[in-house]
Design a protein around this motif. Sequence first.
Motif, short mmCIF file in Angstrom:
data_model
loop_
_atom_site.label_atom_id
_atom_site.label_comp_id
_atom_site.label_asym_id
_atom_site.label_seq_id
_atom_site.Cartn_x
_atom_site.Cartn_y
_atom_site.Cartn_z
N PHE A 42 9.35 -6.21 -5.77
CA PHE A 42 8.41 -5.37 -6.50
C PHE A 42 7.13 -5.14 -5.69
CE2 PHE A 42 11.03 -7.45 -9.74
CZ PHE A 42 11.48 -6.35 -10.44
N TYR A 43 6.67 -6.16 -5.00
CA TYR A 43 5.45 -6.04 -4.20
C TYR A 43 5.65 -5.01 -3.08
CZ TYR A 43 1.26 -7.57 -1.67
OH TYR A 43 0.04 -7.62 -1.04
N GLY A 44 6.76 -5.12 -2.37
CA GLY A 44 7.03 -4.19 -1.28
C GLY A 44 7.22 -2.77 -1.75
N MET A 45 7.96 -2.57 -2.87
CA MET A 45 8.21 -1.23 -3.38
C MET A 45 6.93 -0.60 -3.93
SD MET A 45 11.25 -0.67 -2.57
CE MET A 45 11.51 0.90 -3.40
N VAL A 46 6.06 -1.41 -4.52
CA VAL A 46 4.79 -0.89 -5.02
C VAL A 46 3.95 -0.37 -3.88
CG1 VAL A 46 2.56 -1.62 -5.98
CG2 VAL A 46 4.66 -2.20 -7.18
N PHE A 47 3.86 -1.11 -2.79
CA PHE A 47 3.07 -0.66 -1.65
C PHE A 47 3.71 0.54 -0.96
CE2 PHE A 47 0.59 -4.37 -2.17
CZ PHE A 47 -0.55 -4.22 -1.40
N LEU A 48 5.03 0.66 -1.06
CA LEU A 48 5.72 1.78 -0.41
C LEU A 48 5.63 3.06 -1.22
CD1 LEU A 48 7.61 2.76 1.90
CD2 LEU A 48 9.54 2.05 0.47
N LEU A 49 5.77 2.97 -2.56
CA LEU A 49 5.92 4.17 -3.38
C LEU A 49 4.69 4.54 -4.21
CD1 LEU A 49 9.56 3.60 -4.70
CD2 LEU A 49 8.80 4.94 -2.73
N VAL A 50 3.94 3.56 -4.71
CA VAL A 50 2.81 3.88 -5.59
C VAL A 50 1.72 4.65 -4.85
CG1 VAL A 50 0.97 2.91 -7.01
CG2 VAL A 50 3.30 2.02 -7.20
N PRO A 51 1.31 4.27 -3.62
CA PRO A 51 0.34 5.12 -2.91
C PRO A 51 0.87 6.53 -2.67
CG PRO A 51 0.46 2.96 -1.89
CD PRO A 51 1.58 3.03 -2.87
N ALA A 52 2.18 6.67 -2.42
CA ALA A 52 2.76 8.00 -2.24
C ALA A 52 2.64 8.81 -3.52
CB ALA A 52 4.22 7.88 -1.82
N LEU A 53 2.90 8.17 -4.66
CA LEU A 53 2.75 8.86 -5.95
C LEU A 53 1.30 9.26 -6.20
CD1 LEU A 53 3.87 9.79 -8.69
CD2 LEU A 53 3.53 7.46 -9.53
N ALA A 54 0.37 8.36 -5.86
CA ALA A 54 -1.05 8.68 -6.02
C ALA A 54 -1.46 9.86 -5.14
CB ALA A 54 -1.90 7.45 -5.68
N LEU A 55 -0.95 9.91 -3.91
CA LEU A 55 -1.26 11.03 -3.02
C LEU A 55 -0.66 12.33 -3.54
CD1 LEU A 55 -0.77 9.33 0.46
CD2 LEU A 55 -2.93 10.11 -0.51
N LEU A 56 0.53 12.24 -4.14
CA LEU A 56 1.16 13.43 -4.70
C LEU A 56 0.32 13.99 -5.85
CD1 LEU A 56 3.57 15.39 -4.95
CD2 LEU A 56 4.65 13.72 -6.47
N LEU A 57 -0.09 13.11 -6.76
CA LEU A 57 -0.91 13.54 -7.89
C LEU A 57 -2.26 14.07 -7.41
CD1 LEU A 57 -0.18 10.65 -10.42
CD2 LEU A 57 0.85 12.93 -10.33
N LEU A 58 -2.82 13.43 -6.37
CA LEU A 58 -4.10 13.90 -5.83
C LEU A 58 -3.95 15.28 -5.21
CD1 LEU A 58 -7.00 12.87 -5.52
CD2 LEU A 58 -6.38 12.01 -3.27
N GLY A 59 -2.80 15.52 -4.58
CA GLY A 59 -2.55 16.85 -4.03
C GLY A 59 -2.51 17.92 -5.10
N PHE A 60 -1.91 17.61 -6.26
CA PHE A 60 -1.91 18.55 -7.38
C PHE A 60 -3.33 18.75 -7.93
CE2 PHE A 60 2.68 17.56 -7.77
CZ PHE A 60 3.16 18.86 -7.85
N ILE A 61 -4.07 17.65 -8.06
CA ILE A 61 -5.41 17.72 -8.65
C ILE A 61 -6.36 18.55 -7.80
CG2 ILE A 61 -7.44 16.33 -9.25
CD1 ILE A 61 -5.51 14.11 -10.08
#
Length: 304
Positions: free
Chosen positions: A48-67
């Motif tokens: 869970f720790y590794g997947m969070v660091f791999l995918l959650v920042p990517a999701l945040a960047l995706l949402l930031l790109g939309f915003i």
Amino acid sequence: MDKFKTVLNIANKQGRFGPGLVALVTAGGEQIFSSVAFRCPCNELNFFYGMVFLLVPALALLLLGFILSKRTWKLVTGLWHRGGKLCRWKTLMSACMALFHITATALVAPSSWVAVALLNGNYYECAMTGANLSAYNLHVCQGKLPEEQCKQELFMLPCEKSAQQSGKEEVLRTMRAHSQILGWLLIAVIMLSNLLLICMARCMSPMSYQQQRFWKAYAEEENDLMDSYTTKHAKEFAERNLESFFKQTPPEDIVTPSNKDWERISTLYKFSTRDHYYSTLHQHVETKDQEADFGVRMTSVHST
């Protein structure tokens, strides 16, 4: 967020090199983030720790790109009141195409994050040493570690990189190799998809190459001048109201566009060779007098 928005604005002005600039900044941010913040716990939380660091920042960047995309807010602002118009086939197709373009632009940063993180390998190593995948675990340990040791101590390997046990180092090298293979495959898929989409868009474009360059230059200049004129006009309007309030005098006449005018220039525009307009503002300016003359003629017809 302001710094990321500045990078996006600079990237948008760089034309075809814009996505590359965003990807480069994202890659640099991932390297810094990985070296400063990431510490694999080496326990049952590894996956869970590794997947969070791999995918959650990517999701945040995706949402930031939309915003941070102006096209997003042009598309959704007032959508509730324009629901009936969206039922039209052409309008719905234009909205879908605009959403696709917004998504494709917003995906640059998150895909860059995931690709660079996979090439780095730290997140993947941490996640897969904690994954409950017996077949994969036995595959990476085959010929390197005993089966029982692989099952019981695999999650500890990211914290034992300095250990003098060649078997453990070989397991980590195998995982890192898998991570880097996935990273390069992701980069290849992104580049190939980008090339195909650009080729399709250029082949279906109603404009020539030089006209498309002119349209893009015009759109950038219009956008910059719109921001400047809006700020200047808002300042003059605010000063007029404050002066009238404090001096208790009648306000000066300042012409401000109507709600209908604002609505017409705020919609997304798709170029058409039939109309030959380069933006909704251009279309509004060119057709406003024609609509006014048409309204006058209709009024005179009804009066007679």
